[in-house]
Enzyme design. Structure first.
Site, PDB file in Angstrom:
ATOM      1  N   CYS A   4      45.201  41.934  47.366  1.00  0.00           N
ATOM      2  CA  CYS A   4      44.783  41.915  48.767  1.00  0.00           C
ATOM      3  C   CYS A   4      44.886  40.501  49.337  1.00  0.00           C
ATOM      4  O   CYS A   4      44.024  40.061  50.106  1.00  0.00           O
ATOM      5  CB  CYS A   4      43.369  42.466  48.928  1.00  0.00           C
ATOM      6  SG  CYS A   4      42.152  41.803  47.780  1.00  0.00           S
ATOM      7  N   GLY A   5      45.929  39.790  48.934  1.00  0.00           N
ATOM      8  CA  GLY A   5      46.177  38.460  49.470  1.00  0.00           C
ATOM      9  C   GLY A   5      45.099  37.470  49.073  1.00  0.00           C
ATOM     10  O   GLY A   5      44.607  37.472  47.945  1.00  0.00           O
TER      11      GLY A   5
END
Length: 292
Positions: free
Chosen positions: A89-90
């Site tokens: 998720c970055g």
């Protein structure tokens, strides 16, 4: 220089990865819609509850409720960190973990040096990070987002309340990602306990309410509900921000794979053209040798 076979193998692998990231983006988008709706629906109730509590606090002696009474000196602090259970998720988890470290090492550096900063981690990523590094974890809730429920938020809020009432901590701070937009979350640090009077208290006090049975009795009932609701709102906000971050990360990964496939196709065509040119040159050279 890679051979044609090497390029084909790499192209196949990247195309498979692209299909996975594209599917994960679609799943995250579907989850985001539900998570966003839940977070937005929780905001009005939590906001009105906070407003009502602020209005009531102007009409009663806040020292009658210990959760509303700030300590004269802050000697011990509890930090509640909310992260995700999964990655991909970055920078969602990395950014909020850095924020928590900044709060501990800068805002409460002296207390941390004496071991007077404790933590409650909601989410697997934060739990693993701080546990491995020897931080003082009072409680941990890994995999809490696998089956997110109000009971989990209530349990965390009740744990923090008991620690504050017993004198184990003098302040409780929340560190979490607030859902702002699909493009970027909003890193937030809030004081959960003691419940700080809102700036809107005077504005709320201008509205005339009739309280039954009494403001003091109602405030005792509202304080635990306020804590449970705020913790629930924080977890819903974090869940929505996580899905938005994951959707953005998977979209970027899909686009990067697309660009990499384009570049590899160019390299493959060049390598194939070079191989064909080389074979033609060898054939021509062989034919010339036979003529001689």
């Amino acid at each position: 220089m890679p051979t044609l076979k090497d390029i084909r193998i790499r192209l196949k692998g990247i195309k498979s990865t692209q299909q996975v990231t594209k599917a994960m983006k679609m799943v995250a988008a579907a989850k985001l819609r539900r998570a966003q709706d839940r977070a937005i629906q929780a905001r009005p109730y939590a906001g009105k509850l906070k407003e009502m509590l602020a209005s009531l606090s102007t009409k009663v002696d806040t020292s009658l409720n210990p959760l509303l009474s700030p300590r004269e000196e802050v000697k011990k602090v509890l930090v509640i960190l909310v992260t995700s259970d999964r990655g991909l998720c970055g920078g969602f988890n990395a950014n909020i973990i850095k924020m928590a470290q900044r709060v501990i090492h800068e805002d409460y550096a002296a207390l941390h040096a004496k071991g007077d900063v404790t933590m409650i981690c909601a989410g697997t990523k934060g739990t693993e990070f701080f546990r491995k590094r020897g931080y003082n974890l009072t409680a941990a809730y890994p995999a809490v987002f696998q089956n997110l429920s109000f009971d989990s938020a209530r349990e965390i809020a009740d744990t923090a309340s008991k620690m504050y009432l017993s004198g184990e901590v003098d302040r409780v701070v929340l560190v979490y990602n607030e859902f702002k937009s699909v493009l970027s979350p909003n890193l937030r640090t809030e004081q959960l306990l003691p419940i700080a009077p809102e700036q809107s208290a005077e504005k709320g006090a201008s509205s005339e309410y009739l309280y039954e049975p009494s403001p003091a009795a109602i405030i005792d009932e509202l304080v635990p509900k306020h804590l449970h609701t705020q913790m629930w709102r924080v977890m819903l906000e974090s869940n929505a921000a996580e899905q938005a971050a994951r959707m953005g990360a998977m979209d970027s990964a899909t686009e990067n794979a697309k660009e990499l496939i384009r570049l590899l196709n160019i390299s493959y065509n060049r390598a194939r053209q070079a191989a064909i040119t080389k074979e033609l040159s060898e054939i021509v050279a062989g034919a010339d040798a036979l003529k001689q």
